[in-house]
Enzyme design. Structure first.
Site, PDB file in Angstrom:
ATOM      1  N   ASP A 371      50.354  42.567  43.866  1.00  0.00           N
ATOM      2  CA  ASP A 371      50.721  43.144  42.579  1.00  0.00           C
ATOM      3  C   ASP A 371      51.553  44.406  42.830  1.00  0.00           C
ATOM      4  O   ASP A 371      51.493  44.989  43.921  1.00  0.00           O
ATOM      5  CB  ASP A 371      49.433  43.476  41.817  1.00  0.00           C
ATOM      6  CG  ASP A 371      49.720  44.057  40.447  1.00  0.00           C
ATOM      7  OD1 ASP A 371      50.651  43.577  39.788  1.00  0.00           O
ATOM      8  OD2 ASP A 371      49.011  44.996  40.058  1.00  0.00           O
ATOM      9  N   ASP A 569      44.781  44.682  41.605  1.00  0.00           N
ATOM     10  CA  ASP A 569      43.824  45.677  41.112  1.00  0.00           C
ATOM     11  C   ASP A 569      43.392  45.481  39.669  1.00  0.00           C
ATOM     12  O   ASP A 569      42.544  46.218  39.179  1.00  0.00           O
ATOM     13  CB  ASP A 569      44.422  47.085  41.239  1.00  0.00           C
ATOM     14  CG  ASP A 569      45.550  47.331  40.243  1.00  0.00           C
ATOM     15  OD1 ASP A 569      46.224  46.353  39.859  1.00  0.00           O
ATOM     16  OD2 ASP A 569      45.748  48.483  39.846  1.00  0.00           O
ATOM     17  N   ASP A 573      44.917  40.160  37.810  1.00  0.00           N
ATOM     18  CA  ASP A 573      44.953  39.704  39.202  1.00  0.00           C
ATOM     19  C   ASP A 573      43.704  38.910  39.585  1.00  0.00           C
ATOM     20  O   ASP A 573      43.670  38.284  40.654  1.00  0.00           O
ATOM     21  CB  ASP A 573      45.081  40.899  40.159  1.00  0.00           C
ATOM     22  CG  ASP A 573      46.351  41.700  39.927  1.00  0.00           C
ATOM     23  OD1 ASP A 573      47.401  41.067  39.741  1.00  0.00           O
ATOM     24  OD2 ASP A 573      46.287  42.934  39.919  1.00  0.00           O
TER      25      ASP A 573
END
Length: 679
Positions: A371, A569, A573
């Site tokens: 990410d 995080d 995700d």
């Protein structure tokens, strides 16, 4: 919203607090395992004191025939039934799946040892046969206790503090403001159905998926996109249950509840991914499965051969000795001891290992998907540039006025402006009558003049003139730009960008050096994503993604046999973290992300991924060494116990086998303690 109730939702999360998979889905609670170990240990002590080791009389052995044999048989029976229960359950599950592994090997060993030992007591002390039959109660007791200890060690080191799916359910509020006949009535969200009209007030969590019918606001959709910014919502716009409303109050029509809701779909993605991952076999199970077939085959062949050349008693004795020697004492401790040592080292380096099986995947990794916001970038905004657009105001004067207007706001952009003013030692102007203008920005009075902070979109809509070339330059660099205006005049701007973490560049460089391809997955716009990717040297970028998009991309990379690590995080995700071969969560992220991951970076430092990869490789190497030591004992002693060298006049003495077994266990323990993280 009944389907959101975790008590009614089936999932295959093998990491619930206090539970451990004892083999192919058979779960055991931490407290039960601990109790079984201590009770089994208490039962084992008198058995060890009163029974021989593979027929060898020990110096401390206490014998009072025939009663000591009877007492040992009674204690052994209790231990076999009580202490062996987890292994019987695990073996049943393994055999049901046609994948015999550690549990089946242990069950075979303790079952043969117990049955033959009972036969020995009957033959020696009741029937008084001339041929003394050796019992294996010593081996039965020590194997059960060592295996329970091994599982306890492993369970204690990898047990975590919650379920990702449970945390997802908690993102929704417990009640909703339902509109009934023009009146607002608070009802449990479980009672909401599609088509209900609901009021959402400032600062509240949105209770369900829906469509805005009246009012306007800004919504924090970080749980959906992962990006730290508010999204404007007007009539007919879609909102997601669990996201946080801003300063406005609005009414919405419910479009998704229960299984049709966004969070429920994310839950299903997470639980499905965890179930798929739990089917992976680890090294110890593979070795144990091979040993099971090897020991069973050798025992059967040895029994037939010795029956033909000798007699039934001899053939049975040799076959049983082969199966008992196959008991994986060292093998059962080989992995748990390494896991315990590795987990301790990891913790001291800011890593929490939640699923040790994932460490075995490191040497196979091809891709590291990650990410952007919060992982490679800090996830908070910092002023990169501010400037006056008029000769009447200095740059600092523009910053002072904007800081005054933003004073007291917790909006990420406001926090960035106030931090910049403090850093530049600029005193915010005194402002009165500050109020939010929904869909525009905010307004306030300074020295009896009204000023506003607005976006470029507002300027375009109002056909106000501003420096578009400068705006394009700042926006293409990944900045959010806020403008200060008075009436129709643009007085200045502040540009803020999400800062790349200093350690991110080293992570990307290290991944490439290890032949692991870095890939960026982000919910942010392609323009901002490309800016960050270019600065870090990431060639593969996928932007504008939703959680299901990220999970699908993980599967796409895995489809051709590639092994994938995912680093993230946020809630968005969670499905991809659970689906990846290795899921790495940033410690500052959401509880949902953390509970979906195999590894947690406590310090939120991307560089710790490099430490994890190094530790995982060292750990896997130690696991392999210990498995060789543990299984090597069996590979050598099983054929010798079967009499493969009998033509040369040599058959392995069970006592020698017991000594070698003990040495093998000691070597495994020492080797585990030498594990280090090489810097």
């Amino acid at each position: 919203m009944k389907d959101m109730d975790m008590q009614h939702m089936q999932h295959h999360d093998s990491y619930d607090m206090g539970d451990m998979d004892m083999g192919n889905g058979e779960m055991m609670h931490m407290g039960n395992l601990k109790l079984k170990f201590w009770v089994s240990l208490i039962l084992t002590i008198p058995i060890v004191v009163m029974s021989p080791m593979m027929g060898m009389q020990l110096p401390f052995q206490v014998v009072f025939q025939p009663w000591s044999d009877y007492l040992v048989a009674i204690l052994g029976t209790i231990l076999f039934i009580y202490g062996g229960q987890p292994f019987f359950s695990g073996a049943k599950a393994e055999l049901k799946n046609r994948k015999p592994a550690m549990m089946t090997l242990i069950t075979m060993g303790i079952s043969v040892a117990y049955i033959y030992s009972i036969y020995a007591v009957i033959a020696n002390d009741i029937l008084h046969t001339k041929l003394m039959v050796t019992d294996f109660f010593w081996e039965l007791a020590t194997l059960i206790v060592i295996m329970l200890l091994g599982h306890w060690i492993e369970m204690n080191t990898v047990m975590n503090a919650g379920s990702a799916v449970d945390k997802l359910a908690k993102l929704l509020p417990s009640t909703a403001h339902k509109l009934v006949d023009g009146q607002v009535k608070d009802v449990p969200i479980a009672d909401l159905v599609e088509g209900d009209r609901v009021q959402v007030r400032a600062g509240e969590q949105i209770p369900a998926d829906g469509t805005v019918e009246s009012g306007a606001t800004s919504v924090n959709e970080a749980m959906v996109t992962g990006e730290a910014k508010l999204v404007e919502k007007r009539r007919q716009d879609q909102v997601v249950g669990g996201s946080v409303n801003g300063d406005g109050t609005f009414e919405m029509t419910v479009t998704g509840t229960g299984e049709s809701g966004y969070l429920a779909q994310v839950m299903k993605l997470v639980s499905d991914a965890q179930a798929a991952k739990s089917s992976q076999e680890n090294m110890a199970d593979k070795v144990a499965g091979l040993l099971f077939y090897a020991a069973l085959t050798v025992a059967i062949v040895a029994f037939i051969v010795w029956l033909l050349v000798g007699n039934l008693a001899l053939a049975l004795s040799i076959a049983v000795t082969v199966l008992v020697i196959a008991c994986p004492h060292a093998l059962g401790l080989a992995i748990p001891l390494v896991v315990a040592r590795s987990t301790a080292i990891a913790a001291s380096h800011g890593l929490l290992i939640r699923n040790r099986d994932a460490m075995e995947q490191v040497n196979k990794l091809n891709y590291a998907l990650m990410d952007k916001t919060g992982t490679l970038t800090a996830g908070n905004f910092k002023v990169s540039e501010y400037q006056s657009q008029t000769d009447e105001l200095t740059d600092d004067a523009v910053l002072a006025m904007m800081a005054g207007l933003e004073n007291g706001s917790s909006h990420p952009l406001a926090v960035g402006i106030l931090a910049a003013a403090k850093e530049q030692q600029v005193t915010p102007k005194s402002v009165t009558d500050v109020h939010q203008i929904t869909g525009v920005g905010l307004s306030g009075t300074i020295d009896e003049h009204t000023y506003q902070i607005v976006s470029a979109a507002y300027l375009d809509k109002q056909h106000l003139s501003y420096d578009k070339q400068t705006f394009d330059r700042l926006a293409s660099a990944g900045n959010s730009v806020s403008f200060l205006i008075q009436d129709t005049a643009v007085l200045g701007y502040v540009a803020q960008g999400d800062q790349i973490k200093p350690e991110a560049a080293h992570l990307i460089k290290s991944l490439k050096a290890q032949q692991i391809t870095p890939v960026m997955l982000t919910g942010d716009n392609p323009q901002s994503a490309q800016v960050v990717a270019h600065q870090l040297g990431i060639e593969e970028v996928h932007a504008g993604l939703l959680p299901e998009d990220k999970a699908k991309l993980v599967q796409q990379y895995q489809a051709d046999g590639s092994h994938v690590m995912m680093i993230g995080d946020g809630v968005n995700d969670a499905p991809s973290l659970a689906r990846a071969d290795i899921g790495v969560a940033i410690g500052s992220g959401t509880d949902v992300a953390i509970d979906s991951a195999d590894v947690v970076l406590v310090k939120s430092n991307p560089n710790d991924v490099v430490d994890f990869l190094a530790l995982a490789r060292q750990t896997t190497r130690k696991m392999a060494q210990n498995l060789w030591w543990g299984a090597g004992y069996n590979v050598i002693t099983i054929p010798l116990a079967a009499g493969i060298l009998a033509p040369l006049g040599f058959i392995l003495n069970p006592m020698v086998g017991a000594v070698v077994m003990s040495l093998s266990t000691i070597i495994v323990a020492i080797n585990a303690m030498t594990l280090r993280l090489r810097d």
